[in-house]
Each structure stands twice: as structure tokens, then as C-alpha cells.
Design an enzyme around this catalytic site. Structure first.
Site, short mmCIF file in Angstrom:
data_model
loop_
_atom_site.label_atom_id
_atom_site.label_comp_id
_atom_site.label_asym_id
_atom_site.label_seq_id
_atom_site.Cartn_x
_atom_site.Cartn_y
_atom_site.Cartn_z
CB CYS A 7 -0.87 0.07 1.25
SG CYS A 7 -1.99 -1.31 1.42
NE ARG B 196 4.74 1.99 -1.14
CZ ARG B 196 5.54 2.14 -0.10
NH1 ARG B 196 6.64 2.85 -0.22
NH2 ARG B 196 5.26 1.59 1.05
CD1 TRP C 159 0.34 -5.73 -3.36
CD2 TRP C 159 0.38 -6.47 -1.25
NE1 TRP C 159 0.95 -6.96 -3.35
CE2 TRP C 159 1.00 -7.43 -2.09
CE3 TRP C 159 0.30 -6.72 0.12
CZ2 TRP C 159 1.52 -8.62 -1.59
CZ3 TRP C 159 0.82 -7.91 0.60
CH2 TRP C 159 1.41 -8.84 -0.25
CG ASN D 200 1.49 1.24 4.04
OD1 ASN D 200 1.31 0.01 4.06
ND2 ASN D 200 2.66 1.78 3.77
N GLY D 201 -0.48 -0.53 6.31
CA GLY D 201 -0.08 -1.28 7.50
C GLY D 201 -1.15 -2.31 7.82
CE LYS E 282 15.16 -11.04 -8.81
NZ LYS E 282 15.80 -10.32 -7.76
CG HIS F 22 21.59 -36.30 -0.83
ND1 HIS F 22 21.95 -37.53 -0.33
CD2 HIS F 22 22.74 -35.65 -1.09
CE1 HIS F 22 23.27 -37.60 -0.27
NE2 HIS F 22 23.77 -36.47 -0.73
C1 F6R Z 1 13.05 -9.91 -5.15
C2 F6R Z 1 12.83 -8.78 -4.27
C3 F6R Z 1 12.45 -9.07 -2.87
C4 F6R Z 1 13.18 -8.09 -1.93
C5 F6R Z 1 12.70 -8.29 -0.49
C6 F6R Z 1 13.44 -7.39 0.47
O1 F6R Z 1 13.43 -9.49 -6.42
O2 F6R Z 1 12.92 -7.66 -4.66
O3 F6R Z 1 12.72 -10.37 -2.54
O4 F6R Z 1 14.55 -8.33 -2.03
O5 F6R Z 1 11.33 -8.00 -0.43
O6 F6R Z 1 13.29 -6.04 0.14
P1 F6R Z 1 14.26 -4.96 0.74
O7 F6R Z 1 15.61 -5.23 0.16
O8 F6R Z 1 13.69 -3.65 0.31
O9 F6R Z 1 14.26 -5.14 2.22
#
Ligand code: F6R
Length: 590
Positions: free
Chosen positions: A2, A27, A69, A93-94, A467, A486
Site C-alpha cells: 500500500c 510499490r 495491496w 498503510n499497514g 528472479k 539426495h
Molecule cells: C526480489 C525482491 C524481494 C526483496 C525483499 C526485500 O526481487 O525484490 O525479494 O529483495 O522483499 O526487500 P528490501 O531489500 O527492500 O528489504
């Protein structure tokens, strides 16, 4: 996740709110809404993109906006914010963790709820507490809430006034030509605010009479310094169009160069005592950042002989807290706002440990909380999938591992001076893209992919798998090459794709054994190595030569073709790489 924005302007604020919501899109969200206070309070909210709101317009200088979100209640017009109760409109947001009991109590008292959200409870509480003093009402309402929030609230009879508050969700205030703002993050104020100030947990922000005021939790006025935001955090467009993710991969050499420049200016002396004396080091992070913490753990243990205990931040928080005084916690987060990472850092601090943050956002909550902060120079990362920030995190963590050794033994590791070559090696890694294109073309219909590696290459394998999973929606698993037999080998059959990263000479033969096991079951093997002879001697079907570097540094470069491969797989499969399904850029709830 959010995003909230609020604006008080001398002109109509609809355009500023709409533009702000467009900048919050990165976001991740599933619905959006705007409330504008003109002659009356009008609210527009819709499931789907911010663009849906362009069908509406309302005149008025005071307003709030939201990208949602979904957490509590499906994405829908009704669950979208702003929520209205009485004279109040609120965006949140939260997560209000005790919302169920609050809702029950309010329902018993006759309140009727329209949405399934936890946030509507806050709107009701503010409306019930509101007797003409908006700030006091917001404070009273929030005193009942448990969990996390950044809220922005307006009242129908208070044009020109907006109240916001923060607890464990990010909130900044900003001043610009178009008006006064509150917002979830700095990049989303790009172009709108020339000066910003950060709200801390428990603080309130009030915009009234053309000014921005901050208050502590007792509503005592707080002095705040407004500063110009890091310019590079405000670059929110891709030159010539195209996808942010592709542009951000292309920016890796520049980002590494800028990060190295920043590191060379960083004075590590303030944390020398802790680095010298640390008997144990903990490293915590989430997702991609966790993979960089894994690289750090391996390199620091190997170089400085210090055991590094590495956990995902969410797990660290709920384990018996082993960390204590005199110990060191490294918290890695691109955004500096990830709830689990922040909470892990808070826990470590509360137990007397020293916290070093590695983040891309110098004005983030994590940076403010840490005892020592290493800020990377990746610049704004808009695509949800982290790419350039990962390479920069690795560079920062290599530097930190080198400092760990230096403060203990007054010497740097052998590879330390080769950090200067990372940027050109990253550029050379781009020459692997043509091969990655061909690989993606061949694997675009794959239903699953194994990524194998050993030692540091295992971290790269895990990141490559994450990714392709998140943006191309292909199941993938990063796995130790030696573990294949394994269990996981059971899935390998004719054509099953396996990507192997093998950049350590000592471990190359071991990884090759795993590929032979895959080949003899009809699987398809792709191999990435910096050694021509390792590729030549391999049974792999597809071979890609990586740029040569000291082995310890390879993760920062060997991941680049895998980042690009994931991007290409995503395009081939018809997804949007910048907005992966169900995912948000900044995960500000637990
Ligand atoms: C994957 C990705 C997420 C962030 C994770 C942590 O591509 O972007 O896995 O790495 O949500 O986010 P930060 O680094 O902002 O704490």
C-alpha cells in the site's frame, strides 16, 4: 505494498494526488482511490490501476490518495481506500492486528461496516473521537490500534487541514510548488517536493495554515529539519520507454561505480571497535537481500574467521534471540522499510547488539534505526524485482567483510583491490545477453527449472531461481549441486532444464558430477563459468563464459546474465517484468 499520499494545496489537488499515485504504482497494488475536499468531501475508488481514476475529477485543495495491496479483504471497489466514516476520510498503510476485536466492539455499539478491511476500523474510530480537533481525534483513535500504520486523514469541515501519523510503516512529509504533502516514500514525491522530512514511529504530522507541523506521541511540537532528497532517488522514468527492470540491469555498472565511490568516502572508524571485537556476527534480510547476506556470511567467515549466522529476517525475529551485547547485526534492505528486517534490527538493538544497516535509501527507517549505515548508490529501483540493488548490496558487503578483516588484522583480503574492477566486469557480463536470449527462447515453455551451485555459486543459484520465479512465473529452485541426488533428482526427466553456476575452480569438478547425473537422465544442462576449460570439459548442452574475476567477487557479476535471463523469460511468457503478480516492491507489513 500500500502507498498513501496526502496533499494540501492552494490550487486543486486532484492532479497532484493522481500523479503521486502514479509514482506510488511501483510499490505494487491492486486498487486505488482518491478523496478530495472541496465544497463537499468526494471519494473515488476503484479496483485495478490508478489510470481508472482519471475518469473522475473533483475540485478542492485538500485530499488524500491510496494504492492498496490487499491484505484483509479481496481487491474490490469497496475495500479500496479512502474509507469514509462520518465527516472523516482516511487512507492507511499497514495492518491493524486487533481489528477483529475492535470491529466487534464497534458493531455492538451500532456501527455498520461497508468493507472487509482492517483500515475501516481506524476511520470509524477517528470519526467517533472527532469533535473538531482532528489531530486529537487521530491520536485517540490510534491509541486503540495494535500493529502498524501510516495514515492520512482529512475531515469534511476542516478544509486546508490534514493529519498523518506513523508507526512501523513509512511516512515522509514534503514541501513543493504544488503544495504540502505526506507520502509513503521519497521516490513517490519526485518532482512534487523539493524538501522532505522523515516522520519517526509514534509521531504525528499536521498540515494546516499552509505549514507542516510535527508532534511527538504526547502531541508536543517537534522541531524537524527538511532536506533535499537524494537526487538519484527521484529518477522515475525510463529513457526511451521500455521496462524499468531492463533499464535497471543496464544501470548495474553505473550503480556499482557510484556505490564504490560512496564506500571510499565512508568512514568505518565509528564501528571499528565493534568490528574488531565481534565474536559473532548475525546477518538478516529478506528475499534478494537475504541472498546477499548469504554471500556476506560466506566471505566474512572465510576471510575474517568470524562466524556469521545468517537468517531471513522473519525467522530471526521468532527464534529464541541468541543475539546480545557486544555482538553485531548486519541488516540488509534495499528499501530500508521491510517490516521483518526493521523488526529484526529493533530486536537486536533492544538486546544491546550493534546494528549496521546496508540500504539504498539513506533516509529510510532502517537507516535511522541503525548504529551505523552503509548507503549504496544504486539510485531509484522501481521494478519490483531487485537487480542493481543486489549487485550494490554485494559490493557494500564485500567492503564490510574487508573492514572486518582490516580492523582485526590490519590487512585487507587479496581481492580487496579487485573491487575496482567490478564495474568493468559487470559491463563485460552484458556480452552474455545474446546467449541468455537463446537460452530463454529454448526454455520459455519450461514448467520448472533447477538452479545449481556450490559455495558462493549456491547464493547466485538461489538468486537466479528467485528472479525467474517472481517475474516469469516458472517454478524454480536454487539448490546445492551436491544435494541433487539426495532427492531432487527424482524430478529430472527428458528435457528437464538445469542451470548450473560454476565459478570456483576447486568445486568445478563436483558441480560437473551433478550435471552428468542430470544428463544421464535426459535433462538439459546450461552452464555458466568464468573458466574456458571448465566449459570445454563439461557435458552441458549450453555454455556461457562469464568475465573473469577473483572467485570471491564472482557473485556480483555471475548473477547478471541470470537477472537478464529471468527478464527475457518473463517477456517471452508475456508477463510485465515491472509488476509481477501478487508482489510489492516495499513489504511494509509482516
Ligand atoms: C526480489 C525482491 C524481494 C526483496 C525483499 C526485500 O526481487 O525484490 O525479494 O529483495 O522483499 O526487500 P528490501 O531489500 O527492500 O528489504
Amino acid at each position: 505494498m500500500c502507498g498513501i499520499i496526502g496533499c494540501v494545496s492552494e490550487k486543486d489537488c486532484y492532479g497532484a494526488l493522481y500523479d503521486g499515485l502514479k509514482r506510488l504504482e511501483y510499490r505494487g497494488y491492486d486498487s486505488a482511490g482518491i478523496a478530495v475536499l472541496g465544497e463537499k468531501l468526494e471519494i473515488f475508488k476503484k479496483k485495478g490501476g490508478v489510470a481508472n481514476l482519471s475518469a473522475f475529477y473533483a475540485r478542492g485543495g485538500t485530499g488524500i490518495g491510496h494504492t492498496r495491496w490487499a491484505t484483509h479483504g479481496a481487491p474490490s471497489d469497496t475495500n479500496a481506500h479512502p474509507h469514509r466514516a462520518g465527516k472523516i476520510a482516511l487512507v492507511h498503510n499497514g495492518i491493524v492486528e486487533n481489528y477483529a476485536s475492535l470491529k466487534e466492539e464497534l458493531e455492538e455499539e451500532g456501527e455498520r461496516f461497508r468493507s472487509e478491511t482492517d483500515s475501516e476500523v481506524l476511520a470509524k474510530l477517528v470519526a467517533r473521537a472527532y469533535r473538531g480537533d482532528l489531530l486529537a481525534a487521530v491520536r485517540e483513535a490510534l491509541s486503540r490500534a495494535e500493529g502498524s500504520y501510516a495514515v492520512a486523514v482529512i475531515a469534511e469541515d476542516r478544509p486546508g487541514e490534514l493529519v498523518a501519523a506513523k508507526y512501523k510503516s513509512p511516512l515522509v512529509a514534503g514541501k513543493g510548488a504544488a503544495g504540502l504533502f505526506v507520502c509513503s516514500d521519497v521516490p513517490a514525491l519526485a518532482g512534487a517536493a523539493d524538501y522532505i522530512a522523515q516522520a519517526e514511529d509514534g509521531e504525528f504530522v499536521r498540515i494546516a495554515g499552509g505549514e507542516i507541523f510535527f508532534y511527538d506521541k504526547e502531541l508536543r511540537p517537534l522541531p524537524k529539519t527538511f532536506f533535499r532528497p537524494q537526487r538519484e532517488l527521484c529518477a522515475l522514468s525510463v529513457a526511451g520507454g521500455g521496462y524499468f527492470m531492463r533499464a535497471e540491469i543496464g544501470e548495474i555498472p553505473r550503480a556499482l561505480r557510484d556505490t564504490l565511490g560512496l564506500l571510499k568516502q565512508t568512514d568505518f572508524a565509528p564501528c571499528a571497535r565493534v568490528l574488531r571485537g565481534a565474536k559473532r556476527v548475525f546477518a538478516v534480510a529478506c528475499g534478494t537481500a537475504y541472498h546477499s547476506a548469504l554471500v556476506f556470511a560466506d566471505v566474512a567467515e572465510r576471510e575474517a574467521g568470524v562466524p556469521v549466522i545468517c537468517h531471513t529476517a522473519g525467522e530471526f525475529r521468532y527464534r529464541p534471540p541468541l543475539i546480545g551485547e557486544g555482538e553485531l547485526l548486519i541488516a540488509v534492505s534495499q528499501s530500508g522499510e521491510t517490516a521483518d528486517t526493521l523488526e529484526a534490527a529493533r530486536l537486536a538493538k533492544a538486546r544491546g547488539a550493534y546494528v549496521v544497516a546496508v540500504t539504498n535509501i539513506g533516509c529510510s527507517s532502517l537507516a535511522a534505526l541503525a548504529d551505523f549505515c552503509i548507503v549504496m548508490g544504486a539510485g531509484a529501483e522501481i521494478a519490483v524485482a531487485a537487480t542493481k540493488s543486489y549487485n550494490c548490496q554485494l559490493l557494500c558487503l564485500y567492503y564490510l567483510a574487508a573492514q572486518l578483516l582490516f580492523f582485526k588484522e590490519q590487512r585487507y583480503p587479496d581481492w580487496f583491490y579487485a573491487l575496482d574492477d567490478l564495474c568493468s566486469a559487470a559491463e563485460r557480463a552484458f556480452s552474455c545477453f545474446a546467449e541468455a536470449d537463446a537460452l530463454a527462447d529454448g526454455l520459455k515453455s519450461a514448467r520448472a527449472i533447477y538452479y545449481l551451485g556450490r559455495g558462493l555459486d549456491l547464493c547466485t543459484a538461489k538468486e537466479g531461481a528467485l528472479k525467474v520465479k517472481e517475474i516469469a512465473c516458472v517454478f524454480a529452485e536454487g539448490y546445492p549441486a551436491g544435494e541433487l541426488k539426495h532427492g531432487s533428482l527424482a524430478l529430472v526427466e527428458e528435457g528437464f532444464p538445469v542451470v548450473c553456476v560454476s565459478t570456483s575452480r576447486a568445486l568445478a569438478k563436483k558441480s560437473e558430477n551433478a550435471l552428468a547425473e542430470v544428463k544421464s537422465r535426459g535433462g538439459f544442462c546450461a552452464l555458466f563459468s568464468q573458466y574456458g576449460d571448465v566449459l570445454e570439459d563439461s557435458c552441458a548442452d549450453f555454455k556461457c563464459l562469464l568475465p573473469a574475476l577473483p572467485e570471491a567477487l564472482m557473485p556480483a557479476v555471475s548473477v547478471i546474465p541470470l537477472q537478464y535471463f529471468a527478464y527475457k523469460m518473463c517477456i517471452e511468457r508475456g508477463f510485465d517484468p515491472d509488476k509481477p503478480r501478487n508482489l510489492a516492491k516495499s513489504v511494509t507489513v509482516e
